[in-house]
Design an enzyme around this catalytic site. Structure first.
Site, short mmCIF file in Angstrom:
data_model
loop_
_atom_site.label_atom_id
_atom_site.label_comp_id
_atom_site.label_asym_id
_atom_site.label_seq_id
_atom_site.Cartn_x
_atom_site.Cartn_y
_atom_site.Cartn_z
N LYS A 153 -12.71 -8.57 -8.52
CA LYS A 153 -13.35 -7.27 -8.76
C LYS A 153 -12.41 -6.28 -9.44
CE LYS A 153 -13.44 -6.11 -3.84
NZ LYS A 153 -14.28 -6.81 -2.94
N LYS A 171 0.83 -1.21 0.00
CA LYS A 171 0.00 0.00 0.00
C LYS A 171 0.86 1.25 0.00
CE LYS A 171 -4.26 -2.01 1.50
NZ LYS A 171 -4.67 -2.83 2.64
N LYS A 226 -8.81 -16.05 -13.04
CA LYS A 226 -9.54 -15.80 -11.80
C LYS A 226 -10.50 -14.63 -11.93
CE LYS A 226 -8.68 -15.66 -6.86
NZ LYS A 226 -8.65 -14.50 -6.03
#
Ligand code: TRP
Length: 330
Positions: free
Chosen positions: A198, A112, A195
C-alpha cells in the site's frame, strides 16, 4: 481441542491483490482446521492518532473487505479489539513485566522514533505488550504474520514465559509464527517493483472498479520488447507474467509465453487479458464489499457475535491471570 490461531488486522488502507493472494488466502484456508480469532486492531492504530471522525468508517471498511474476501463468522471469531476490555486489562498486567530497555530496542519502535520524532508516545513504546496481550488473551498457539512481525512475536513469547515463571503457573502457551512456506505468494507491483504494497502506490485494490483496474494495468511498466527469440524475461515482464499466472488459465499463460519466446508479443494484448482476468476475480468481491457495507444489520450481528465469543475466551484466561497475580474476591 483445536489449536488456536490469531491474527490482528490494521484498520488502515484497502486490501490489495497482494493481501488477497497472500495473508488473506491463508487466513481463509485455515478456518476449518483451527479455532481462528481475527480482529481489527483499532487500539493499536491509536498510536498515530487517527481522526475520530474517520475512525469508525475505516474499521467498517476493512471489516467489510475481509468478510467479502472470505473470512467467515460462522467458522471464525471475528471481532473488534476495543470491544474486548480483557485485552486492555491483560496489557496493564503484562506492562508490569515488560522492561523499558527491551521495548526501546524493538526495531519497529526505533523505526517509528526515527520517522516521527514528534510522536514518541508510551503506546508506541508498549505496542509489543498490547500485541502480546492480543495473542495471549486467547492462549493462541499460532500467529499467521509475516517476517516483519517476528520480533514482536518473539517478545510475546518472552512475556508469556516471564509471566508463567514469575507467578509459577502455566497459563500461557508459547505462540509461534504460522509459516505457510510455499503457500505464501509474493505478488509483484505494477511499477516494476517486486512487491505490491500500500505504501508503494503500485497496487490493485479489491475495491477498485473495472475502469480503474484497466487503467492501472494498461499503465504497468514494460520494456521495449524481446530482442531475440527465447531470451530471458527482464524483471518488469516477469512481474506481469507472475500476475497473469495468479489470475489467468494455464492456457492463457502458455499463449503469451509462446508469444514472448518468438518475439511476437504485444504488451497491449497481454495487459488487456490481464486486466480482464483480474476483474473476473475482484469485481464479484467488490460487489460483496459494497453489499456488506450497506448491510448494517449484518455487520452489527457479526460484530456482536464476535465480541461475545472473544470475551468468553478472554474472560476465561483473565480469571486464571488474576488468580495468578493474587487478586482475590472480598
Ligand atoms: N502488528 C500487526 C501489524 O502491524 C498487527 C497486530 C496487532 C497483530 N496485534 C496483533 C498481528 C496480534 C498478529 C497478532 O500488522
Amino acid at each position: 481441542m483445536k489449536e488456536v490461531v490469531l491474527s490482528g488486522i490494521r484498520p488502515t488502507g484497502q486490501l490489495h491483490l497482494g493481501n488477497y493472494f497472500g495473508a488473506l488466502r491463508n487466513f481463509v484456508r485455515i478456518q476449518e482446521q483451527y479455532r481462528c480469532y481475527y480482529f481489527i486492531a483499532d487500539l493499536h492504530s491509536l498510536t498515530t492518532h487517527p481522526h475520530p471522525a474517520d475512525f469508525h468508517a475505516n474499521v467498517k471498511a476493512i471489516l467489510a473487505q475481509y468478510l467479502a474476501a472470505g473470512l467467515d463468522p460462522a467458522k471464525s471469531c471475528i471481532y473488534i479489539q476495543s470491544d474486548v476490555p480483557e485485552v486492555s486489562e491483560l496489557y496493564v498486567l503484562l506492562n508490569m513485566l515488560a522492561y523499558k530497555g527491551e521495548l526501546e530496542r524493538t526495531a519497529a519502535f526505533k523505526d517509528k522514533v526515527r520517522k516521527n520524532p514528534e510522536n514518541v508516545n508510551a503506546g508506541l513504546l508498549t505496542y509489543p505488550v498490547l500485541m502480546a496481550s492480543d495473542i495471549l488473551v486467547h492462549r493462541s498457539n499460532w500467529v499467521p504474520v509475516g517476517k516483519d512481525q517476528d520480533q514482536h512475536l518473539e517478545m510475546a513469547r518472552v512475556f508469556a514465559k516471564r509471566f508463567n515463571n514469575f507467578y509459577g503457573v502455566e497459563v500461557f502457551p508459547e505462540p509461534h509464527a504460522m509459516d505457510f512456506g510455499s503457500g505464501s505468494i509474493k505478488v509483484p507491483g505494477l511499477d516494476g517493483n517486486g512487491k505490491m504494497g500500500k505504501s508503494e502506490g503500485n497496487g490493485i485494490y479489491l475495491i477498485d472498479d473495472e475502469k480503474t483496474i484497466t487503467k492501472k494495468v494498461m499503465r504497468a511498466v514494460t520494456d521495449s520488447g524481446p530482442t531475440a527469440p527465447d531470451s530471458p524475461k527482464p524483471d518488469v515482464i516477469e512481474n506481469l507474467f507472475t500476475l497473469l499466472k495468479l489470475v489467468s488459465t494455464p492456457e492463457t499463460v502458455a499463449y503469451f509465453d509462446e508469444k514472448w519466446k518468438d518475439c511476437s508479443i504485444r504488451y497491449g494484448d497481454l495487459k488487456k487479458q490481464l486486466a480482464a482476468d483480474i476483474c473476473a476475480i475482484t469485481l464479484p468481491i467488490r460487489e460483496r464489499i459494497l453489499e456488506i457495507e450497506n448491510d448494517d444489520a449484518f455487520l452489527a450481528r457479526v460484530v456482536r457475535e464476535g465480541r461475545e465469543q472473544a470475551r468468553e475466551s478472554a474472560a476465561a484466561t483473565l480469571k486464571e491471570v488474576r488468580k495468578a497475580v493474587g487478586f482475590r474476591e472480598f
